[in-house]
Design a protein around this motif. Structure first.
Motif, PDB file in Angstrom:
ATOM      1  N   GLU A 138       0.782  -1.302   0.013  1.00 16.08           N
ATOM      2  CA  GLU A 138       0.167   0.062  -0.022  1.00 16.08           C
ATOM      3  C   GLU A 138       0.866   1.273   0.049  1.00 16.08           C
ATOM      4  O   GLU A 138       2.106   1.123   0.549  1.00 16.08           O
ATOM      5  N   ASP A 139       0.423   2.405  -0.450  1.00 13.29           N
ATOM      6  CA  ASP A 139       0.928   3.401  -0.485  1.00 13.29           C
ATOM      7  C   ASP A 139       1.052   4.200   0.833  1.00 13.29           C
ATOM      8  O   ASP A 139       0.178   3.704   1.795  1.00 13.29           O
ATOM      9  N   SER A 140       1.418   5.555   1.038  1.00 19.28           N
ATOM     10  CA  SER A 140       1.411   6.148   2.395  1.00 19.28           C
ATOM     11  C   SER A 140      -0.034   6.584   2.865  1.00 19.28           C
ATOM     12  O   SER A 140      -0.194   6.802   3.885  1.00 19.28           O
ATOM     13  N   ILE A 145      -2.094  -1.306  -3.951  1.00 18.07           N
ATOM     14  CA  ILE A 145      -1.147  -1.158  -4.918  1.00 18.07           C
ATOM     15  C   ILE A 145      -1.389  -2.512  -5.946  1.00 18.07           C
ATOM     16  O   ILE A 145      -2.051  -2.446  -6.820  1.00 18.07           O
ATOM     17  N   HIS A 162      -2.534   6.356  -7.464  1.00 13.95           N
ATOM     18  CA  HIS A 162      -1.919   5.764  -6.368  1.00 13.95           C
ATOM     19  C   HIS A 162      -0.541   6.771  -5.930  1.00 13.95           C
ATOM     20  O   HIS A 162      -0.229   7.571  -7.022  1.00 13.95           O
ATOM     21  N   LEU A 163       0.099   6.495  -4.853  1.00  8.60           N
ATOM     22  CA  LEU A 163       1.221   7.065  -4.784  1.00  8.60           C
ATOM     23  C   LEU A 163       2.341   6.078  -5.006  1.00  8.60           C
ATOM     24  O   LEU A 163       2.444   4.829  -4.679  1.00  8.60           O
ATOM     25  N   TRP A 164       3.457   6.551  -5.701  1.00  8.67           N
ATOM     26  CA  TRP A 164       4.415   5.437  -5.954  1.00  8.67           C
ATOM     27  C   TRP A 164       5.990   6.342  -5.828  1.00  8.67           C
ATOM     28  O   TRP A 164       5.969   7.528  -5.725  1.00  8.67           O
ATOM     29  N   TRP A 165       7.109   5.427  -5.401  1.00  5.76           N
ATOM     30  CA  TRP A 165       8.246   6.078  -5.201  1.00  5.76           C
ATOM     31  C   TRP A 165       8.895   6.450  -6.622  1.00  5.76           C
ATOM     32  O   TRP A 165       8.973   5.773  -7.410  1.00  5.76           O
ATOM     33  N   GLN A 172       7.844   9.578  -2.690  1.00  4.67           N
ATOM     34  CA  GLN A 172       6.574   9.135  -3.153  1.00  4.67           C
ATOM     35  C   GLN A 172       5.712  10.513  -3.971  1.00  4.67           C
ATOM     36  O   GLN A 172       6.074  11.583  -3.487  1.00  4.67           O
TER      37      GLN A 172
END
Length: 472
Positions: A138-140, A145, A162-165, A172
């Motif tokens: 999961e993202d922050s 995900i 979504h958030l991703w690095w 993120q």
């Protein structure tokens, strides 16, 4: 001394009147300008927000289209290997993974692959993810995900936000991913685009709006100060003039509303006059004749009454036809299939043209917008066939498939010119209805007949968990 005191008192009284007049003239002006300033600020902010939202939507749509293009390129690149490989062909899988790992683009773009168990197989810019199971990732913000990627891939493909690095920064950032499923290998293939640049653009636009609103307040303040200086000269005149202009604009608006109402009333009146009114006049003549015959004891009274009853039945049927044309109740109560059945039956009965309807059971039911659009396309097509085609047979087929749902209408008429850009209003209405659903409309016409195909995408078929199974 007495006269001097009287003059002084009069001057004081006049000054008080001037002060009152100034306050009476200036206070409404100040209040009005303040209200205008607030209204301008509110409306400007609302308008800017709408424009910014539209810009954001447009930019995100462009990003989504870009993602679909990237996936199309990837599918083309691996298509030959994947298409000729079996479910357990490890050599083919290795070749595909190598091909996808080599396909990087931009500073942060790459293709990723997860198997349906959650193990990452391809991540060229973030190799620490490879060969590890990320099923619960999961993202922050708590957005799932990997599990969502797998779900989307199983359902045929789609988008996920979504958030991703970010590979270039390691931090993120907001991303939109597009994922499809390679079902034979149980793979979720996808790629993503970071949209932090869009957020920056939107934030800059909002900051610009706030700056313009502050400047507007300053301008309004300066204008107010100047207006107060000239209030005795121009204030009242401007108020009267503004009121006159507002009244004139209101009158023009009222006239446009009246004209629109009269135009709609005229259309309804023509419809009633051309059908129901003439039928009812015939009924009245028949009843008048029946009355006269009854008074004379004429045996043909029953014949006149029968004609009047037949006319009333025709009028009732005509009212029902007009009601169905405006909004068929069958469409809301029973669905698209029965509504099309009623439409084709009435069309055959009215025109004598042989009509055939074929329906295929849907796994999911169509949503409201799709049902209305497809029904109106069929209705418009049958109207054109009746007026222009000279056809003797019409076939209508409605079916669901893996891409969505398709309505196909075919006749054996004389055909017509199929350019939608220069075609009639009916064709443009069809095109616009289907385009609003992100669907496609295809028209093929020749001297031996015409085929119209309207397709709506899978997004307009309700999922099994939200709708019961029924026929279209």
């Amino acid at each position: 001394m007495s006269d001097q005191g009287s003059n002084t008192a009069a001057q004081r009284q006049n000054w008080r009147y001037r002060q009152k007049f100034f306050l009476l003239a200036a206070l409404p002006l100040i209040l009005a300008i303040s209200a205008i300033a607030v209204l301008v600020a509110i409306q400007s902010r609302a308008l800017a927000e709408r424009e910014i939202d539209a810009l954001e939507t447009q930019l995100i749509s462009a990003k989504r289209a870009e993602l679909r293009n990237y996936i199309s390129i990837a599918r083309t690149a691996i298509g030959a290997v994947y298409g000729n490989a079996g479910p357990d062909d490890e050599v083919a899988k290795t070749k595909v993974m190598q091909s996808l790992a080599a396909m990087i683009y931009g500073q942060d773009g790459y293709f990723f692959v997860f198997d349906y168990d959650g193990t990452n197989l391809v991540a060229p810019r973030q190799t620490h993810l490879i060969n590890r199971n990320w099923l619960g990732l999961e993202d922050s913000a708590g957005t799932p995900i990997t599990a969502e990627f797998i779900r989307i891939a199983r359902s045929g493909g789609g988008y996920h936000s979504h958030l991703w690095w970010k590979p270039t920064t390691g931090e993120q950032a907001e991303m939109i991913s597009y994922v499809i499923g390679l079902q034979d290998w149980r793979w979720a293939l996808g790629t993503g685009i970071f949209i932090d640049d869009i957020r920056d653009t939107v934030a800059a636009a909002r900051a610009g709006v706030e700056q313009r609103i502050r400047q507007t307040f300053l301008y309004i303040g300066a204008i107010t100060a100047g207006a107060l200086i000239l209030v005795f000269i121009s204030g009242l005149w401007l108020n009267v003039r503004d009121r006159t202009l507002a009244d004139a604009a209101l009158k023009r608006l009222t006239q446009r509303i009246i004209d629109t109402q009269e135009e709609e009333r005229g259309r309804v009146a023509r419809e009633l006059h051309d059908s129901i009114s003439q039928i009812l006049v015939g009924v009245r003549y028949a009843l008048d004749l029946a009355q006269r015959r009854l008074e004379r004891g004429d045996a043909r009274t029953s014949e006149s009454l029968q004609k009047g009853l037949a006319g009333l039945s025709t009028a009732i049927n005509e009212v029902r036809r007009i009601s169905r044309d405006l909004r068929p109740g069958t469409l809301d109560d029973l669905g698209l299939g029965p509504a099309l059945k009623a439409l084709t039956d009435e069309f055959s009965e009215r025109t004598g043209i042989t009509s055939e309807l074929e329906t295929v059971v849907f796994r999911n039911r169509l949503d409201e917008d799709a049902k209305i659009a497809l029904f109106r396309v069929a209705q418009e097509a049958l109207t054109n066939i009746e007026r222009h085609s000279g056809a003797t047979r019409v076939t209508i087929r409605i079916a669901g498939h893996k891409r969505g749902a398709t309505l196909r209408i075919q006749d054996n008429g004389t055909g017509f010119h199929t350019d939608l850009a220069t075609g009639g209003l009916g064709l443009r209405n069809m095109q616009e209805r289907i385009e609003q659903l992100d669907g496609t409309l295809r028209i093929l016409s020749s001297a031996t007949g015409t085929v119209i195909e309207a397709e709506v995408p899978l997004t307009h078929l309700l999922r099994p968990d939200t709708a019961a199974k029924e026929t279209a």
